[in-house]
Design a protein around this motif. Structure first.
Motif, short mmCIF file in Angstrom:
data_model
loop_
_atom_site.label_atom_id
_atom_site.label_comp_id
_atom_site.label_asym_id
_atom_site.label_seq_id
_atom_site.Cartn_x
_atom_site.Cartn_y
_atom_site.Cartn_z
N PRO A 1 0.71 -1.30 0.03
CA PRO A 1 0.05 -0.18 0.00
C PRO A 1 0.87 1.12 0.14
CG PRO A 1 -0.93 -1.59 1.64
CD PRO A 1 0.40 -2.11 1.25
N ILE A 2 1.83 1.15 0.39
CA ILE A 2 2.85 2.52 0.78
C ILE A 2 3.31 2.68 -0.91
CG2 ILE A 2 5.07 3.38 1.55
CD1 ILE A 2 4.51 2.17 4.34
N VAL A 3 3.84 1.65 -1.44
CA VAL A 3 4.36 1.70 -2.80
C VAL A 3 3.22 2.16 -3.61
CG1 VAL A 3 5.49 0.73 -4.72
CG2 VAL A 3 6.21 0.15 -2.37
N ASN A 4 1.83 1.85 -3.58
CA ASN A 4 1.20 1.95 -4.61
C ASN A 4 0.32 3.33 -4.31
OD1 ASN A 4 1.58 -0.33 -6.06
ND2 ASN A 4 0.24 -1.48 -4.97
N GLU A 5 -0.01 3.44 -2.97
CA GLU A 5 -1.02 4.89 -2.54
C GLU A 5 -0.34 5.50 -1.66
OE1 GLU A 5 -4.88 3.41 -1.70
OE2 GLU A 5 -5.06 2.07 -3.37
N GLY A 6 1.04 5.26 -1.16
CA GLY A 6 1.45 6.16 -0.06
C GLY A 6 2.02 7.36 -0.30
N TYR A 7 2.25 7.69 -1.62
CA TYR A 7 2.73 9.06 -2.29
C TYR A 7 1.59 9.79 -3.04
CZ TYR A 7 7.48 7.28 -1.03
OH TYR A 7 8.54 6.78 -0.46
N VAL A 8 1.16 11.01 -2.39
CA VAL A 8 0.07 11.70 -2.97
C VAL A 8 0.53 13.12 -3.29
CG1 VAL A 8 -1.85 10.37 -1.55
CG2 VAL A 8 -0.57 12.24 -0.49
N ASN A 9 -0.26 13.82 -3.99
CA ASN A 9 0.16 15.09 -4.60
C ASN A 9 -0.19 15.89 -3.42
OD1 ASN A 9 0.48 14.26 -7.38
ND2 ASN A 9 -1.79 14.29 -7.57
N SER A 10 0.74 17.03 -3.14
CA SER A 10 0.59 17.78 -2.38
C SER A 10 -0.25 19.13 -2.58
CB SER A 10 1.96 18.44 -2.00
OG SER A 10 2.69 18.97 -2.85
N ASP A 11 -0.94 19.77 -1.64
CA ASP A 11 -1.47 20.96 -1.81
C ASP A 11 -0.75 22.05 -2.65
OD1 ASP A 11 -3.79 19.47 -0.99
OD2 ASP A 11 -3.24 20.40 0.92
N GLY B 1 2.01 21.95 -4.74
CA GLY B 1 2.40 21.77 -6.03
C GLY B 1 2.18 20.22 -6.46
N PRO B 2 2.67 19.85 -7.81
CA PRO B 2 2.54 18.56 -8.52
C PRO B 2 3.49 17.44 -7.72
CG PRO B 2 3.66 19.91 -9.97
CD PRO B 2 3.39 20.79 -8.73
N GLU B 3 4.38 17.99 -6.96
CA GLU B 3 5.20 16.78 -6.38
C GLU B 3 4.52 16.14 -5.44
OE1 GLU B 3 9.35 17.03 -3.78
OE2 GLU B 3 8.25 18.92 -4.11
N LEU B 4 5.04 14.59 -5.50
CA LEU B 4 4.39 13.55 -4.69
C LEU B 4 5.10 13.75 -3.45
CD1 LEU B 4 4.20 10.92 -7.02
CD2 LEU B 4 2.43 12.16 -6.37
N ARG B 5 4.29 13.68 -2.32
CA ARG B 5 4.63 13.59 -1.00
C ARG B 5 4.07 12.31 -0.33
NH1 ARG B 5 3.42 18.93 2.14
NH2 ARG B 5 4.89 17.83 3.44
N CYS B 6 4.88 11.85 0.53
CA CYS B 6 4.46 10.97 1.66
C CYS B 6 3.27 11.20 2.65
CB CYS B 6 5.62 10.35 2.53
SG CYS B 6 5.27 9.00 3.73
N VAL B 7 2.30 10.22 2.36
CA VAL B 7 1.13 10.41 3.27
C VAL B 7 1.12 10.65 4.64
CG1 VAL B 7 0.55 8.07 3.46
CG2 VAL B 7 -1.25 9.46 3.16
#
Length: 229
Positions: A42-52, A54-60
């Motif tokens: 789950p961390i690899v698949n959905e643990g990184y989300v878009n931050s408010d 910018g488009p950079e992915l951040r750890c949940v």
């Protein structure tokens, strides 16, 4: 925990796949293997989300990349270790050296104890970071994945502690050296050694010999006269 050496029988004995699959140690390894997938998957698949911002992915987990990396590393390490120790359990019966069996059990004991501790640290770390995560669309989107990783981290603590206990039991079981002694002597365990022949305890008169240097004493030696008074 029956067996001749560290929970296993003699080297070269045939392995029963059904009995091996039903062993508590085998079941615990499979369960731990599944739990590890449920943590890093789950961390690899959905643990990184878009931050408010910018488009950079951040750890949940509160935007802490270290928390995601730690969870993935911990789960992936447990996944590989479970597979390796399952293969070792399959080959354990073929190990003929008692010293090599002891090293294998000590490796299992040390690694299981270490990973139990790391799972406890990971569970506390992920829980703490999730509690500090601010609510928002990103947290709501990956909330199920974060909670699943935390839950299976806790379950992994229990499974790896159980593996540590099983390895400790195998180590305390040790080796039945009587089997090796029996093979070396080549006699049954209940067979007595041949003793010395036992005589009747009474010697015959025919075999008796007089002691050496025995002289016959003459009570009346020649040339000697008794004086008359």
């Amino acid at each position: 925990m029956e067996g001749a050496s560290f929970g296993a029988g003699r080297a070269g004995a045939a392995l029963d796949p059904v009995s091996f699959a039903k062993r508590p140690q085998t079941l615990l390894r499979v369960v731990s293997w599944v739990f590890s997938i449920a943590v890093f998957g789950p961390i690899v698949n959905e643990g990184y989300v878009n931050s408010d911002e910018g488009p950079e992915l951040r750890c949940v987990f509160n935007g802490n990349a270290g928390a995601c990396r730690f969870g993935v590393t911990l789960g992936l390490g447990a996944f590989l270790a479970c597979a390796a120790f399952l293969l070792l359990d399959l080959r354990f019966q073929q190990i003929s050296s008692v010293r090599d069996r002891r090293r294998a059990v000590l490796l299992d004991l040390g690694f299981s104890g270490l990973w139990s501790f790391l799972w406890f640290v990971g569970f506390c770390f992920l829980t703490n970071q999730w509690q500090r995560t601010p609510p928002g669309p990103a947290a709501a989107q990956a909330g199920d994945a974060a909670r699943a990783a935390i839950a299976f981290s806790f379950f992994s603590i229990l499974s790896w502690v159980a593996l540590t206990v099983k390895a400790l039991q195998r180590f305390r079981l040790g080796t039945d050296m009587s089997l090796f002694a029996t093979e070396q002597l080549g006699t049954g365990a209940g067979q007595d050694y041949p003793g010395y022949p036992v005589g009747s305890g009474v010697e015959g008169t025919e075999t008796y010999q007089s002691p050496p240097f025995t002289e016959t004493l003459d009570t009346s030696p020649k040339g000697y006269q008794v004086p008359a008074y």
